[in-house]
Motif scaffolding. Structure first.
Motif, PDB file in Angstrom:
ATOM      1  N   TYR A   1      12.393 -18.532 -39.886  1.00 28.84           N
ATOM      2  CA  TYR A   1      11.458 -19.656 -39.889  1.00 28.84           C
ATOM      3  C   TYR A   1      10.501 -19.542 -41.077  1.00 28.84           C
ATOM      4  CZ  TYR A   1       7.287 -22.301 -38.355  1.00 28.84           C
ATOM      5  OH  TYR A   1       6.195 -23.131 -38.288  1.00 28.84           O
TER       6      TYR A   1
ATOM      7  N   GLN B   1      12.977 -16.322 -28.995  1.00 28.65           N
ATOM      8  CA  GLN B   1      12.740 -17.530 -29.785  1.00 28.65           C
ATOM      9  C   GLN B   1      12.389 -18.678 -28.842  1.00 28.65           C
ATOM     10  OE1 GLN B   1      16.349 -18.381 -31.913  1.00 28.65           O
ATOM     11  NE2 GLN B   1      17.515 -18.827 -30.088  1.00 28.65           N
ATOM     12  N   SER B   2      11.770 -19.711 -29.397  1.00 29.81           N
ATOM     13  CA  SER B   2      11.390 -20.868 -28.596  1.00 29.81           C
ATOM     14  C   SER B   2      12.623 -21.612 -28.103  1.00 29.81           C
ATOM     15  CB  SER B   2      10.515 -21.818 -29.410  1.00 29.81           C
ATOM     16  OG  SER B   2       9.354 -21.173 -29.876  1.00 29.81           O
TER      17      SER B   2
ATOM     18  N   LYS C   1       7.334 -16.279 -34.829  1.00 32.52           N
ATOM     19  CA  LYS C   1       8.578 -17.033 -34.974  1.00 32.52           C
ATOM     20  C   LYS C   1       9.621 -16.075 -35.559  1.00 32.52           C
ATOM     21  CE  LYS C   1       8.778 -21.065 -34.454  1.00 32.52           C
ATOM     22  NZ  LYS C   1       9.094 -21.858 -33.233  1.00 32.52           N
TER      23      LYS C   1
ATOM     24  N   GLY D   1       9.567 -14.749 -31.295  1.00 34.26           N
ATOM     25  CA  GLY D   1      10.137 -14.324 -32.560  1.00 34.26           C
ATOM     26  C   GLY D   1       9.649 -12.961 -32.984  1.00 34.26           C
TER      27      GLY D   1
END
Length: 231
Positions: free
Chosen positions: A45, A212-213, A41, A97
């Motif tokens: 985060y 990143q997601s 991540k 990430g």
């Protein structure tokens, strides 16, 4: 109750067809010995977990990413980890990430755990600058639960339970863990418990893609014959 029963039966039949597609695609693949789950991540985060969540990485509700008929979408909370190695080692970059935490499999995948098949999918092609990326990566989603937990009860009803010693995706035999080694296939594990980050090392890595997601997840590509079920 009968209507609900038929719905669950249809759900499980669909998953069986989907798992057969995965097994056909991964036929004759080898396995790697693995020892950790890893999760990437952005560094922010992990900063937030340390500063605002008492160093506890809490499960969150599964997004609608992947197959839209995946039974855990919007239903089960968990933390997504990867287990797949690249050329026998952990990858040096991630699309999710720049910071990685590793969790020993022996810590979360013991004799009290259950493992379920939940999804097999790929994502739509993307562009990198002016170049169209044609390599299609497939993902197998597993769910790892504690036996008797609420998440385990849901998965037992809605997902396909895997034999811990003989499935092709992630196995446990005494103190040895093995995971699928199939070109272009990543095994991701949704672990349904919180993780205490106290004392865990964070490792800086490179990033790939957007780094990143995607909020809400990315829906499955419906045009792929490898991972779509014809009905």
């Amino acid at each position: 109750m009968a209507e609900r029963g038929r719905s669950i039966n249809d759900e499980r039949e669909y998953l069986k067809k989907l798992m057969r597609k995965a097994e056909e695609h991964c036929n004759e693949s080898t396995t790697d010995i693995v020892s950790t789950l890893y999760r990437n991540k952005p560094s922010s985060y992990f900063d937030d977990i340390r500063q605002n969540h008492n160093n506890i990485m809490e499960p969150y509700l599964k997004s609608n990413g992947g197959d839209p008929r995946c039974p855990i979408n919007g239903k089960v909370k968990g933390l997504f980890f990867n287990v797949t190695l690249v050329d026998g080692t952990l990858p040096d970059k991630s699309p999710f990430g720049d910071t990685r935490v590793e969790v020993p499999l022996s810590e979360v995948f013991d004799d009290s755990a259950n493992l379920y098949f939940a999804d097999f999918y790929c994502k739509p092609h993307r562009r990198r600058g002016d170049v169209h990326v044609t390599k299609r990566v497939h993902y197998v989603t597993l769910v790892l639960t504690d036996s008797g937990s609420d998440a385990d009860s849901f998965c037992k009803t809605h997902l396909l339970k895997l034999d811990l010693c003989t499935n092709i995706y992630l196995t446990k035999n005494k103190l040895t863990y093995r995971s699928l080694d199939c070109y272009g296939v990543h095994v991701e594990v949704m672990y349904t418990n919180a993780i205490d980050m106290t004392g865990r090392d964070l490792i800086s890595t490179g990033t790939s893609g957007q780094g990143q997601s995607t909020p809400g997840g990315i829906a499955k590509f419906v045009g792929c014959s490898t991972c779509n079920v014809g009905e």
